[in-house]
Design an enzyme around this catalytic site. Sequence first.
Site, short mmCIF file in Angstrom:
data_model
loop_
_atom_site.label_atom_id
_atom_site.label_comp_id
_atom_site.label_asym_id
_atom_site.label_seq_id
_atom_site.Cartn_x
_atom_site.Cartn_y
_atom_site.Cartn_z
N THR A 85 0.87 -1.17 0.00
CA THR A 85 0.00 0.00 0.00
C THR A 85 0.91 1.23 0.00
N ALA A 122 -1.33 -4.02 8.33
CA ALA A 122 -2.50 -3.27 8.79
C ALA A 122 -2.53 -1.91 8.12
N THR A 167 -2.09 -2.81 19.45
CA THR A 167 -1.79 -1.45 19.90
C THR A 167 -2.40 -1.16 21.26
N ASP A 168 -1.83 -0.18 21.96
CA ASP A 168 -2.44 0.24 23.23
C ASP A 168 -3.74 1.01 23.00
N GLU A 169 -3.97 1.45 21.74
CA GLU A 169 -5.17 2.25 21.46
C GLU A 169 -6.46 1.46 21.67
N TYR A 204 -9.75 3.08 13.48
CA TYR A 204 -8.50 2.29 13.50
C TYR A 204 -8.45 1.39 14.73
N ALA A 211 -10.76 0.50 16.78
CA ALA A 211 -11.86 -0.47 16.84
C ALA A 211 -11.56 -1.67 15.94
N LYS A 262 -8.55 -2.75 15.17
CA LYS A 262 -7.48 -3.54 15.83
C LYS A 262 -8.06 -4.34 16.98
N ASN A 291 5.40 3.85 18.40
CA ASN A 291 6.78 3.58 17.96
C ASN A 291 7.36 4.79 17.23
N PRO A 346 2.40 21.30 12.53
CA PRO A 346 1.00 21.32 12.97
C PRO A 346 0.77 20.47 14.22
N ARG A 393 1.65 10.58 24.86
CA ARG A 393 1.92 9.26 24.30
C ARG A 393 3.14 8.69 25.02
N ASN A 396 2.72 15.87 23.51
CA ASN A 396 3.11 16.12 22.11
C ASN A 396 3.91 17.41 21.97
N ASP A 450 -8.21 20.16 16.36
CA ASP A 450 -7.94 18.86 16.98
C ASP A 450 -8.49 17.71 16.14
P1 NAD Z 1 2.80 0.83 8.40
O1 NAD Z 1 1.57 1.53 7.97
O2 NAD Z 1 4.10 1.52 8.34
O3 NAD Z 1 2.96 -0.53 7.56
C1 NAD Z 1 1.91 -1.39 7.28
C2 NAD Z 1 2.37 -2.39 6.23
O4 NAD Z 1 1.30 -3.31 6.00
C3 NAD Z 1 2.71 -1.75 4.90
O5 NAD Z 1 3.91 -2.29 4.40
C4 NAD Z 1 1.55 -2.12 4.01
O6 NAD Z 1 1.87 -2.22 2.64
C5 NAD Z 1 1.15 -3.47 4.59
N1 NAD Z 1 -0.26 -3.81 4.31
C6 NAD Z 1 -1.34 -3.01 4.49
N2 NAD Z 1 -2.45 -3.64 4.08
C7 NAD Z 1 -2.07 -4.87 3.66
C8 NAD Z 1 -2.76 -5.99 3.14
N3 NAD Z 1 -4.09 -5.98 2.97
N4 NAD Z 1 -2.06 -7.11 2.82
C9 NAD Z 1 -0.71 -7.13 2.99
N5 NAD Z 1 0.01 -6.09 3.46
C10 NAD Z 1 -0.67 -4.97 3.80
O7 NAD Z 1 2.49 0.31 9.87
P2 NAD Z 1 3.45 0.20 11.14
O8 NAD Z 1 3.49 1.49 11.82
O9 NAD Z 1 4.69 -0.50 10.73
O10 NAD Z 1 2.55 -0.78 12.04
C11 NAD Z 1 2.69 -2.19 11.95
C12 NAD Z 1 1.73 -2.84 12.92
O11 NAD Z 1 1.97 -2.38 14.24
C13 NAD Z 1 0.25 -2.54 12.65
O12 NAD Z 1 -0.48 -3.70 12.89
C14 NAD Z 1 -0.10 -1.46 13.66
O13 NAD Z 1 -1.47 -1.51 14.00
C15 NAD Z 1 0.78 -1.87 14.82
N6 NAD Z 1 1.19 -0.78 15.72
C16 NAD Z 1 1.86 0.31 15.23
C17 NAD Z 1 2.30 1.28 16.11
C18 NAD Z 1 3.05 2.49 15.62
O14 NAD Z 1 3.35 3.36 16.45
N7 NAD Z 1 3.40 2.61 14.36
C19 NAD Z 1 2.03 1.15 17.48
C20 NAD Z 1 1.29 0.06 17.92
C21 NAD Z 1 0.90 -0.93 17.04
O1 DAU Z 2 -0.41 4.11 20.37
C1 DAU Z 2 -0.09 3.29 19.31
C2 DAU Z 2 -0.54 3.92 18.00
O2 DAU Z 2 0.36 5.00 17.75
C3 DAU Z 2 -0.53 2.95 16.83
O3 DAU Z 2 -1.46 1.94 17.07
C4 DAU Z 2 -0.84 3.66 15.51
O4 DAU Z 2 -0.69 2.75 14.43
C5 DAU Z 2 0.15 4.81 15.34
O5 DAU Z 2 -0.19 5.54 14.18
C6 DAU Z 2 0.13 5.72 16.56
O6 DAU Z 2 -1.14 6.43 16.66
P1 DAU Z 2 -1.22 7.97 17.09
O7 DAU Z 2 -2.47 8.53 16.57
O8 DAU Z 2 -0.92 8.12 18.53
O9 DAU Z 2 0.08 8.51 16.28
P2 DAU Z 2 0.29 9.84 15.41
O10 DAU Z 2 1.75 9.88 15.08
O11 DAU Z 2 -0.68 9.99 14.32
O12 DAU Z 2 0.00 10.98 16.49
C7 DAU Z 2 0.73 11.06 17.71
C8 DAU Z 2 0.14 12.22 18.50
O13 DAU Z 2 0.47 13.44 17.83
C9 DAU Z 2 -1.36 12.20 18.61
O14 DAU Z 2 -1.73 12.72 19.86
C10 DAU Z 2 -1.82 13.15 17.50
C11 DAU Z 2 -0.70 14.15 17.44
N1 DAU Z 2 -0.41 14.74 16.11
C12 DAU Z 2 -0.23 13.91 15.05
C13 DAU Z 2 0.06 14.41 13.80
C14 DAU Z 2 0.26 13.50 12.62
C15 DAU Z 2 -0.28 16.12 15.97
O15 DAU Z 2 -0.44 16.88 16.94
N2 DAU Z 2 0.02 16.62 14.72
C16 DAU Z 2 0.18 15.82 13.64
O16 DAU Z 2 0.42 16.35 12.52
#
Ligand code: NAD
Ligand code: DAU
Length: 349
Positions: free
Chosen positions: A38, A87, A131-133, A156, A158, A160, A186, A211, A220, A255, A287
């Site tokens: 994707t 995902a 995820t913790d979400e 998202y 919901a 997960k 992460n 932003p 977080r 943040n 927000d």
């Molecule tokens: P990401 O969006 O960077 O990567 C997702 C990957 O999944 C991509 O390579 C995409 O091509 C692939 N993908 C999406 N739909 C697919 C499908 N239908 N079939 C096969 N591949 C598909 O995500 P990430 O940040 O690396 O997160 C990985 C996992 O960790 C997810 O399950 C996410 O919910 C979980 N997670 C992420 C965070 C975070 O902070 N990023 C925190 C907690 C949990």
């Molecule tokens: O907690 C784990 C989750 O963390 C994962 O399950 C998700 O896959 C991952 O995307 C992440 O979700 P968040 O929504 O917490 O991450 P994001 O980086 O989008 O946002 C982090 C915080 O920063 C959140 O409070 C929203 C805020 N934010 C985000 C963006 C993109 C801003 O204030 N400005 C921004 O432009």
Amino acid sequence: MKNIMVTGGCGFIGANFIRYLLSESDFTGNVINVDSLTYAGNPENVADIEERYQDRYLFIKADICDMAGMNRTFGKHEIDTICNFAAESHVDRSIVAPDAFIQTNIVGTFNLLEAARSQQNRMIRFHHISTDEVYGSLGKDGYFTETTPYKPNSPYSASKASSDHLVRAYYKTYDLPITISNCSNNYGPYQFPEKLIPLMILNALEGKPLPVYGDGRHVRDWLYVRDHCTAIWTIMKNGRIGEMYNIGGDSEMENIAIVKMICDILDEMNELSNNRSRRELITFVKDRPGHDRRYAIDFTKLNKELNWRPEASLETGIRDTIQWYVDNKKWVERVKSGEYRQWIKTHYA
Ligand code: NAD
Ligand code: DAU
């Protein structure tokens, strides 16, 4: 474990995990990376691994929503272990267009569970990344533990939560050998610049607005991606079947504070023109709907049972991450310009 299928291995955490598994861990088997590529999937995230581990690494472009395809892949490559990262992962996108989240996160996980169940005699472990979400939002105090009730607030989270319930149900009903990990936010190398930290780093480098949603006081618990990888591998090897484990970074921060930290580190590295501080780029914007106020993880279970704890401090992790984005200009340019998509189109035509 001989043949591990890693789904979503071209995304941020999946790519870091494959790199860790093949080049740093004690794993000696094969990795089969299944990713549909994707917008978030970038084969360049694992290009060096593909080159170095030709005999132990295989990439398959496939969609986990394709059940027949998943069944074939499980059989052909004698998959005995799965680590499911695939995902749709970005909360803001789930608010605008939830459909793909339901398909990949729920239906896709269901397909993998069915494929694993149909070849259950070979399955050693089905590890699901969550995820913790799923736990919803905290007030000022308290932490999420493995017994905190699920209360997801975005499409998202919901989706997960739904996938976690399915995974757990396959253990209870069919004895599938599962584990689930729920981790906090992460950050680190190869993160797609839609998420807070890489977005702020790249905008701040270019002197663009930063932003910040709402009042910026949302909290977080930041987890360096390498620490996440060591935790996952620890759970996959030694975690108790049927159990959930929380993974946290022990690094809670608002943040606005993290954005200021990024600004200050970058100012230290190279000043903006006219001696302006990058903090001047901070712009408070509307927000996010349903924005969770605070996440904080209690990872006592993982620490007590499996002796894991994070190594990186937030300060060193952020510095290393900033340095990575500064050092990897080509990767940044190709991601920002969309050139990596062009490559995928021609390569997989
Ligand atoms: P990401 O969006 O960077 O990567 C997702 C990957 O999944 C991509 O390579 C995409 O091509 C692939 N993908 C999406 N739909 C697919 C499908 N239908 N079939 C096969 N591949 C598909 O995500 P990430 O940040 O690396 O997160 C990985 C996992 O960790 C997810 O399950 C996410 O919910 C979980 N997670 C992420 C965070 C975070 O902070 N990023 C925190 C907690 C949990
Ligand atoms: O907690 C784990 C989750 O963390 C994962 O399950 C998700 O896959 C991952 O995307 C992440 O979700 P968040 O929504 O917490 O991450 P994001 O980086 O989008 O946002 C982090 C915080 O920063 C959140 O409070 C929203 C805020 N934010 C985000 C963006 C993109 C801003 O204030 N400005 C921004 O432009």
